[in-house]
Design a protein around this motif. Structure first.
Motif, PDB file in Angstrom:
ATOM      1  N   ASP A 103      76.434  39.818  13.786  1.00 26.34           N
ATOM      2  CA  ASP A 103      76.940  39.825  15.162  1.00 26.34           C
ATOM      3  C   ASP A 103      76.022  39.112  16.152  1.00 26.34           C
ATOM      4  O   ASP A 103      76.426  38.821  17.279  1.00 26.34           O
ATOM      5  CB  ASP A 103      77.195  41.258  15.630  1.00 26.34           C
ATOM      6  N   LYS A 104      74.800  38.817  15.739  1.00 32.98           N
ATOM      7  CA  LYS A 104      73.843  38.162  16.639  1.00 32.98           C
ATOM      8  C   LYS A 104      73.438  36.773  16.146  1.00 32.98           C
ATOM      9  O   LYS A 104      72.459  36.198  16.629  1.00 32.98           O
ATOM     10  CB  LYS A 104      72.602  39.044  16.801  1.00 32.98           C
ATOM     11  N   THR A 105      74.176  36.244  15.190  1.00 31.04           N
ATOM     12  CA  THR A 105      73.822  34.968  14.573  1.00 31.04           C
ATOM     13  C   THR A 105      74.955  33.964  14.738  1.00 31.04           C
ATOM     14  O   THR A 105      76.130  34.319  14.622  1.00 31.04           O
ATOM     15  CB  THR A 105      73.567  35.164  13.058  1.00 31.04           C
ATOM     16  N   THR A 164      69.750  35.987   6.213  1.00 33.03           N
ATOM     17  CA  THR A 164      68.511  35.222   6.256  1.00 33.03           C
ATOM     18  C   THR A 164      68.805  33.867   6.885  1.00 33.03           C
ATOM     19  O   THR A 164      69.968  33.494   7.093  1.00 33.03           O
ATOM     20  CB  THR A 164      67.937  34.997   4.848  1.00 33.03           C
ATOM     21  N   LYS A 165      67.779  33.112   7.178  1.00 35.79           N
ATOM     22  CA  LYS A 165      67.951  31.799   7.795  1.00 35.79           C
ATOM     23  C   LYS A 165      68.640  30.808   6.853  1.00 35.79           C
ATOM     24  O   LYS A 165      69.124  29.764   7.296  1.00 35.79           O
ATOM     25  CB  LYS A 165      66.610  31.251   8.258  1.00 35.79           C
ATOM     26  N   SER A 166      68.701  31.141   5.571  1.00 33.77           N
ATOM     27  CA  SER A 166      69.393  30.275   4.608  1.00 33.77           C
ATOM     28  C   SER A 166      70.789  30.794   4.272  1.00 33.77           C
ATOM     29  O   SER A 166      71.448  30.274   3.379  1.00 33.77           O
ATOM     30  CB  SER A 166      68.561  30.126   3.328  1.00 33.77           C
ATOM     31  N   VAL A 177      63.978  41.056   6.805  1.00 34.24           N
ATOM     32  CA  VAL A 177      64.889  39.922   6.709  1.00 34.24           C
ATOM     33  C   VAL A 177      64.574  38.952   7.838  1.00 34.24           C
ATOM     34  O   VAL A 177      64.724  39.278   9.017  1.00 34.24           O
ATOM     35  CB  VAL A 177      66.362  40.378   6.792  1.00 34.24           C
ATOM     36  N   ASP A 178      64.104  37.768   7.461  1.00 35.69           N
ATOM     37  CA  ASP A 178      63.748  36.745   8.447  1.00 35.69           C
ATOM     38  C   ASP A 178      65.023  36.046   8.907  1.00 35.69           C
ATOM     39  O   ASP A 178      65.379  34.964   8.435  1.00 35.69           O
ATOM     40  CB  ASP A 178      62.770  35.739   7.833  1.00 35.69           C
ATOM     41  N   ALA A 193      55.130  41.084   5.390  1.00 32.60           N
ATOM     42  CA  ALA A 193      55.931  41.637   6.476  1.00 32.60           C
ATOM     43  C   ALA A 193      56.931  42.626   5.886  1.00 32.60           C
ATOM     44  O   ALA A 193      57.360  42.490   4.739  1.00 32.60           O
ATOM     45  CB  ALA A 193      56.668  40.531   7.216  1.00 32.60           C
ATOM     46  N   ALA A 194      57.286  43.632   6.671  1.00 26.85           N
ATOM     47  CA  ALA A 194      58.278  44.615   6.228  1.00 26.85           C
ATOM     48  C   ALA A 194      59.018  45.119   7.461  1.00 26.85           C
ATOM     49  O   ALA A 194      58.643  44.832   8.602  1.00 26.85           O
ATOM     50  CB  ALA A 194      57.610  45.773   5.493  1.00 26.85           C
ATOM     51  N   ALA A 195      60.085  45.848   7.229  1.00 25.93           N
ATOM     52  CA  ALA A 195      60.842  46.477   8.307  1.00 25.93           C
ATOM     53  C   ALA A 195      60.655  47.987   8.190  1.00 25.93           C
ATOM     54  O   ALA A 195      60.888  48.559   7.124  1.00 25.93           O
ATOM     55  CB  ALA A 195      62.317  46.117   8.219  1.00 25.93           C
ATOM     56  N   LEU A 196      60.214  48.620   9.271  1.00 25.53           N
ATOM     57  CA  LEU A 196      59.993  50.066   9.282  1.00 25.53           C
ATOM     58  C   LEU A 196      61.030  50.699  10.195  1.00 25.53           C
ATOM     59  O   LEU A 196      61.148  50.337  11.362  1.00 25.53           O
ATOM     60  CB  LEU A 196      58.571  50.378   9.747  1.00 25.53           C
TER      61      LEU A 196
END
Length: 309
Positions: free
Chosen positions: A151-153, A200-202, A145-146, A99-102
């Motif tokens: 601001d959204k977490t 990340t989730k961690s 980034v999983d 997976a990647a971010a474009l």
């Protein structure tokens, strides 16, 4: 209320459709009235906002191009965010099997971000993979980034067993270390804010969005811009000087982000003092560097852990 917060209040009022003029709004704050009359038009332009009932457009970028289902080796999965100059998609990189971010840019010169990211290799800065152009679509491919942006977490839940103060300190500590490294490479971010701090989730930090970065490590003079609420006072002048492209600018923005995460009533006075020192109006009175700020946070975390057994 300080000047950046007043500017943010105005931006939010306009976004919500409130019938307010620049002159009438500025008159509410006599101490800053003349400054606000100069700054608020620029704030609207930078935020890409048109005043209600105004024939003047302040949009300064063309529409994003239509995005095909696949760009090069990258299969588009979904849009994960967009801003004033770009949109970001989750993609599958067939060549690397990951997976990647474009990121699709509004303006071709925004690919300067790719040139900046190529030289930055730090665990707290988003990793660069690729850049290119296809059918007039200018894109940059980066680490996916999983997780989500600050601001959204619900960032307080990312650190089990830690207090909200400790969680905030750990996030800002990582951000400060990443920025200190960027500064050592001659790069000043210039748009630090919660939306550009990915988690990340961690709970690991990845700094993102270096479109506006400047400094000796940048390929050219950075475009004007930033986010008013988090901009240092030295940037909020009609003709910003060299101080507007200084490590102290990022420090102020990070200090403001830190202060927003803390509780003015219940948080540690020591942490509040660190955030406020980073936001001192006179740059020379801030921390000497972001490493020094990070060291102060690290010392607090150590004492906090010892106190809690």
């Amino acid at each position: 209320m300080n000047l950046p917060d007043i500017i943010d209040l105005f931006i939010q009022a306009v976004r919500s459709g409130e019938d307010v003029s620049i002159d009438s709004f500025a008159s509410r704050f006599p101490k800053h009235e003349e400054e606000l009359k100069d700054i608020l038009p620029m704030a609207l332009m930078l935020e890409g906002i048109q005043m209600p009932n105004s024939d003047e457009t302040v949009a300064f970028a063309p529409e994003l191009p239509n995005i095909p289902e696949q760009i090069g080796a990258y299969k588009i999965i979904r849009e994960i965010g967009h801003g004033g100059m770009s949109a970001v998609y989750e993609v599958f990189d067939a060549k690397a099997n990951r997976a990647a971010a474009l990121k699709v840019h509004r303006m071709p010169q925004a690919v300067r971000e790719a040139e900046i990211l190529k030289k930055l290799h730090h665990e707290n800065i988003i990793a660069f993979y690729d850049t290119g152009t296809q059918d007039d679509v200018v894109y940059t491919v980066m680490e996916f980034v999983d997780g989500s942006s600050l601001d959204k977490t619900n960032w307080k839940t990312l650190f089990p067993g830690k207090t909200p103060d400790q969680a905030a300190a750990l996030i800002i500590l990582q951000s400060a270390r990443g920025l200190a490294y960027a500064h050592s490479q001659g790069v000043i971010h210039r748009d630090i804010k919660p939306a550009n701090i990915l988690l990340t989730k961690s709970g690991d930090v990845r700094l993102s969005d270096f479109d506006l970065a400047g400094g000796e490590g940048a390929p050219d003079v950075p475009p004007s811009g930033g986010t008013m609420k988090y901009m240092a006072p030295e940037c909020l002048v009609a003709q910003p000087g060299p101080a507007a492209i200084s490590p102290k600018v990022d420090q102020y923005s990070l200090g403001k982000t830190f202060l927003d995460m803390l509780d003015e009533q219940d948080s540690s006075p020591d942490l509040l003092a660190i955030a406020r020192r980073a936001m001192t109006l006179i740059p020379s009175n801030r921390f000497e560097s972001l490493d020094e700020m990070a060291d102060a946070i690290e010392d607090w975390l150590k004492k906090s852990s010892e106190a809690n057994g």
